[in-house]
Every structure is written in C-alpha cells, then in structure tokens.
Design an enzyme around this catalytic site. Structure first.
Site, PDB file in Angstrom:
ATOM      1  N   LYS A   1      -1.838   7.506   8.621  1.00  0.00           N
ATOM      2  CA  LYS A   1      -2.359   7.386   7.255  1.00  0.00           C
ATOM      3  C   LYS A   1      -2.394   8.775   6.647  1.00  0.00           C
ATOM      4  O   LYS A   1      -2.642   9.760   7.358  1.00  0.00           O
ATOM      5  CB  LYS A   1      -3.785   6.813   7.281  1.00  0.00           C
ATOM      6  CG  LYS A   1      -4.233   6.233   5.959  1.00  0.00           C
ATOM      7  CD  LYS A   1      -3.848   4.766   5.858  1.00  0.00           C
ATOM      8  CE  LYS A   1      -4.321   4.140   4.567  1.00  0.00           C
ATOM      9  NZ  LYS A   1      -4.061   2.701   4.533  1.00  0.00           N
TER      10      LYS A   1
ATOM     11  N   GLY B   1      -8.849  -7.277  -8.079  1.00  0.00           N
ATOM     12  CA  GLY B   1      -7.885  -6.216  -8.373  1.00  0.00           C
ATOM     13  C   GLY B   1      -6.480  -6.657  -8.002  1.00  0.00           C
ATOM     14  O   GLY B   1      -6.128  -7.832  -8.154  1.00  0.00           O
TER      15      GLY B   1
HETATM   16  P1  NAD Z   1      -7.701  -2.515  -6.383  1.00  0.00           P
HETATM   17  O1  NAD Z   1      -8.311  -1.194  -6.711  1.00  0.00           O
HETATM   18  O2  NAD Z   1      -6.524  -2.960  -7.176  1.00  0.00           O
HETATM   19  O3  NAD Z   1      -8.805  -3.665  -6.525  1.00  0.00           O
HETATM   20  C1  NAD Z   1     -10.127  -3.535  -6.130  1.00  0.00           C
HETATM   21  C2  NAD Z   1     -10.982  -4.326  -7.129  1.00  0.00           C
HETATM   22  O4  NAD Z   1     -12.323  -4.351  -6.636  1.00  0.00           O
HETATM   23  C3  NAD Z   1     -11.022  -3.712  -8.524  1.00  0.00           C
HETATM   24  O5  NAD Z   1     -10.778  -4.713  -9.495  1.00  0.00           O
HETATM   25  C4  NAD Z   1     -12.441  -3.168  -8.631  1.00  0.00           C
HETATM   26  O6  NAD Z   1     -12.940  -3.183  -9.958  1.00  0.00           O
HETATM   27  C5  NAD Z   1     -13.198  -4.116  -7.740  1.00  0.00           C
HETATM   28  N1  NAD Z   1     -14.470  -3.610  -7.225  1.00  0.00           N
HETATM   29  C6  NAD Z   1     -14.803  -2.352  -6.890  1.00  0.00           C
HETATM   30  N2  NAD Z   1     -16.083  -2.302  -6.483  1.00  0.00           N
HETATM   31  C7  NAD Z   1     -16.559  -3.571  -6.538  1.00  0.00           C
HETATM   32  C8  NAD Z   1     -17.807  -4.168  -6.243  1.00  0.00           C
HETATM   33  N3  NAD Z   1     -18.840  -3.448  -5.804  1.00  0.00           N
HETATM   34  N4  NAD Z   1     -17.945  -5.498  -6.422  1.00  0.00           N
HETATM   35  C9  NAD Z   1     -16.911  -6.241  -6.882  1.00  0.00           C
HETATM   36  N5  NAD Z   1     -15.708  -5.727  -7.186  1.00  0.00           N
HETATM   37  C10 NAD Z   1     -15.539  -4.403  -7.018  1.00  0.00           C
HETATM   38  O7  NAD Z   1      -7.380  -2.470  -4.820  1.00  0.00           O
HETATM   39  P2  NAD Z   1      -6.433  -3.449  -3.989  1.00  0.00           P
HETATM   40  O8  NAD Z   1      -5.108  -2.803  -3.804  1.00  0.00           O
HETATM   41  O9  NAD Z   1      -6.519  -4.821  -4.546  1.00  0.00           O
HETATM   42  O10 NAD Z   1      -7.154  -3.399  -2.559  1.00  0.00           O
HETATM   43  C11 NAD Z   1      -8.378  -4.072  -2.349  1.00  0.00           C
HETATM   44  C12 NAD Z   1      -8.802  -3.885  -0.895  1.00  0.00           C
HETATM   45  O11 NAD Z   1      -7.796  -4.417  -0.031  1.00  0.00           O
HETATM   46  C13 NAD Z   1      -8.987  -2.418  -0.466  1.00  0.00           C
HETATM   47  O12 NAD Z   1     -10.020  -2.369   0.488  1.00  0.00           O
HETATM   48  C14 NAD Z   1      -7.664  -2.095   0.208  1.00  0.00           C
HETATM   49  O13 NAD Z   1      -7.809  -1.051   1.157  1.00  0.00           O
HETATM   50  C15 NAD Z   1      -7.366  -3.417   0.882  1.00  0.00           C
HETATM   51  N6  NAD Z   1      -5.947  -3.629   1.179  1.00  0.00           N
HETATM   52  C16 NAD Z   1      -5.026  -3.600   0.162  1.00  0.00           C
HETATM   53  C17 NAD Z   1      -3.685  -3.809   0.459  1.00  0.00           C
HETATM   54  C18 NAD Z   1      -2.635  -3.831  -0.625  1.00  0.00           C
HETATM   55  O14 NAD Z   1      -1.516  -4.310  -0.373  1.00  0.00           O
HETATM   56  N7  NAD Z   1      -2.941  -3.377  -1.830  1.00  0.00           N
HETATM   57  C19 NAD Z   1      -3.286  -4.041   1.783  1.00  0.00           C
HETATM   58  C20 NAD Z   1      -4.257  -4.081   2.797  1.00  0.00           C
HETATM   59  C21 NAD Z   1      -5.584  -3.863   2.468  1.00  0.00           C
END
Ligand code: NAD
Length: 353
Positions: A78, A183
């Site tokens: 990472k 998100g």
């Molecule tokens: P993102 O930033 O697009 O979405 C996160 C969402 O959560 C945002 O809309 C934000 O406003 C909301 N949020 C933040 N704090 C919050 C709270 N306290 N309560 C409710 N909502 C809240 O991120 P993402 O890419 O969708 O990733 C989300 C999670 O999934 C992260 O933990 C990331 O590490 C994990 N993840 C993502 C991927 C990927 O392909 N993008 C892959 C594996 C894991």
C-alpha cells in the site's frame, strides 16, 4: 529511507519526502510471498507523519490477507501520500509524477492503483513515469477504470452468501439493508440492491449524497448518527474504517454485517464481540476484494471482463468457506478468514500468473 516495525511484521517501509509540496510518500511492502506487493495509493492529510506511517503499514497488511484469501498471485502493499491540506492541481500532478518515478525505481516490487483520495485520472499521471506498475488507469489510457463497480459486485455476492447463511436463501428481495456511506462503492451497491428488490436505507454525512439518494431516488435516509441502531437484516458499512468497536457493537440491531469499508473492526477482539451478540460478520478483506481482483486481473493478468466478473463472484464461495470453517472450529469469521489466508501464505505458492 527504509524502516521496519516488529509489530507490523512487514518486509519494508519506504519513506520519501517531497520538498516541492511538503508531502511525504510512504510505500509499505508487507509481503511478497504470493507475488509483487500490490495495493492502492491513498492520498490524505494526516495529523502527523506517524499516523500516515501507521496507516500504510496496517493497510498493506490488510492487502496481504485480501490477496491470499482470494487466492490471487499478488502480495500485500500500500502507498500513502501524506499531503498538506492545500495542494494546487499543478503541485498535485508534480507530486504524482515524482511518486511514479519512485515506483519505477522499485522495478516491479510494488504495483499500485487508485484508493481513497486518488482516481483513475491520477493513475494516468502516475503511469507517465511509473509504467507499467500502475493499474486502474482510465479506459482512454488503456486501463480498466474505476474499481468501485467491481467492489460493489463482490459485496453483493457476499451479501447473498450472508443471507443464505442467515435466512436459508440468497435472495435479496425484501431484505432490509442499511448502507452506511453512499459514496463510490456504497452508491454502486445501492443501485444493485434496488435492482435486486432489497428494502434499503442509507446514512451519509455529505449533502450531495443525501440529495442524490434521498431527494432524487427516494431512498429512505437515516441520520448518520442513527445508522447503527436502525433495525435491519444486514448492516453494510461502506464509509469508514474502525466502525465496529466496544461502543458501537452493542448498538447494532442487525443479524449480519457485510459491507465494503476497509478495516471495519477497530481491534481484533471486536470479531468476538460480534459473535457473542450472534451477529454474522463478513470479514472486510474477503467481501471487499472485488475491485482489487477485477481491476488487477484485467490489467495485469490480461483477463477479459467476463473472466474478471466470474472471479469477483467467487467472493461468495470464499465467504461460504469462511462461515463453514468458523462454525466447525467454533471461532470467529475473522479468525477463520485469516486461517484460510495464512494457509495460502504458508503452503505452496499460488501459481504466479
Ligand atoms: P467514498 O469516499 O467515495 O465514499 C465514502 C462515503 O461515505 C462518502 O459519501 C462520505 O460522505 C460517506 N461518509 C463519510 N463519513 C460518514 C459517516 N460518518 N457516516 C455516513 N457516511 C459517511 O469512498 P469509497 O471508494 O466508496 O470507499 C468506501 C469504503 O470502502 C472505504 O473504507 C474504502 O477503503 C473501502 N473500499 C473501497 C474500494 C473501492 O473500490 N473504492 C475497495 C475496497 C474497499
């Protein structure tokens, strides 16, 4: 500079200051046992450099488990770009290119893609100097694009397996599912869940997400601080890490937890807390591996999209194994998933493709 931490048990942590922007680049290589260390690039402003270093170590360890549990020929890695709060577009691109050169210097020992705070467009910039060790570039630049659609596909497969285990059938129709965080992944997941006939609600702190999903799509909104105690079949954390801890677990009103967020458990003991409450937990590094598998499979292993889709859907089968092993040994699902991953790490290496 390279440093290692005994607690961490990883292979190497590279740190490089970027005086032009005041940023620091961390590349953590936790394990190359199954293949080159691979994992996303997180760009974030941290309270201090030790917090960034810790994040890089912890996330790279999570990647080792993620690849191993999926049986994918990559090791855990990472990168964290710890950046100042303000960075112009020009400064940002300069940082990304210097970071690309750093990746190039490592000569294929570290591969990366987009993560929180970076995008496929950023990967295009990094690959100008870091090719060929960069994936999740935009399709215009020969990449497979955004990982979130693949991650959501895998989470849906995991939700079906979890429902089959809890309710005797994998159908999501009529299932009450609360999504925390609408998100990139949470939004894709909600689209899939609506299509599958699930009865969903969501919580988000961002006004734009609330507008899009509550006002435009008519999805039931739950105030973010009420999400945990909203009664449902499955709680799907898709926002933050560390959401399951000694304070939050007693508040849950669900039968299962299955979502995309990384590092959902604040500490390993939280898996036992969930088990004690009779809540089935889908280990995050198993259920959220779809983006890593789908994108890396297509871009580094040359899989056609259909093959990538089939491999991502196997997350459901892996979870079935996890749940069965946990039951038969009387251990938590988190411990069972780690056993499956560790078996792969200590037995004959998976075929290096
Ligand atoms: P993102 O930033 O697009 O979405 C996160 C969402 O959560 C945002 O809309 C934000 O406003 C909301 N949020 C933040 N704090 C919050 C709270 N306290 N309560 C409710 N909502 C809240 O991120 P993402 O890419 O969708 O990733 C989300 C999670 O999934 C992260 O933990 C990331 O590490 C994990 N993840 C993502 C991927 C990927 O392909 N993008 C892959 C594996 C894991």
């Amino acid at each position: 500079m390279t440093s290692d931490s005994e607690d961490w048990g990883g292979e190497a942590l590279y740190e490089r200051a970027d005086p032009e922007t005041g940023a620091t680049i961390f590349i953590a290589m936790h394990s190359s046992r199954l293949g080159p260390a691979s994992g996303g690039t997180r760009m974030k402003t941290y309270p201090d450099l030790e917090a960034a270093r810790r994040d890089a170590r912890r996330l790279s360890e999570g990647m080792t488990y993620k690849w191993a549990a999926a049986g994918f020929p990559r090791g855990g890695g990472k990168a964290v770009l710890a950046v100042p709060a303000t960075l112009s577009d020009e400064e940002r691109d300069g940082l990304l290119r210097r970071y690309g050169s750093f990746i190039q210097e490592l000569g294929g020992r570290f591969w990366t893609g987009a993560d929180v705070g970076t995008s496929p467009r950023d990967m295009d910039v990094i690959s100008e100097t870091g090719a060929p060790y960069v994936f999740s570039r935009t399709p215009e630049h020969g990449g497979a694009g955004n990982s979130s659609t693949w991650t959501a596909l895998g989470v849906e497969a995991g939700l079906r397996t979890t429902c089959a285990r809890l309710f005797g059938e994998p159908s999501l129709s009529g299932r009450k599912i609360v999504v925390q965080g609408a998100g990139s992944v949470g939004g894709e997941l909600m689209t899939r869940l609506l299509a599958a006939g699930a009865d969903i609600a969501f919580g988000d702190v961002h006004p734009q997400s609330v507008r899009r999903w509550r006002d435009e799509r008519g999805v039931r909104f739950v105030e973010p601080d009420r999400v945990l105690e909203t009664p449902c079949d499955i709680f799907a954390p898709c926002a933050l890490g560390g959401v399951l801890d000694a304070a939050s677990i007693p508040r849950l009103r669900c039968r299962g937890v299955a979502g995309a967020a990384n590092n959902q458990l604040a500490e390993p003991g939280d898996a036992e807390r969930l088990r004690a409450r009779g809540i089935l937990y889908a280990p995050d590094f198993v259920i959220n591996a779809g983006g890593a598998i789908g994108i890396t499979g297509q871009e580094s292993l040359g899989w056609p999209a259909e093959k990538a889709r089939a491999e991502v859907l196997r997350i459901g089968e892996t979870l079935t194994r996890v749940y069965e092993l946990a039951d038969s040994l009387g251990i938590t699902t988190d411990a069972a998933a780690k056993r499956i991953a560790e078996e792969r790490l200590t037995s004959s290496p998976v075929e290096k493709r």
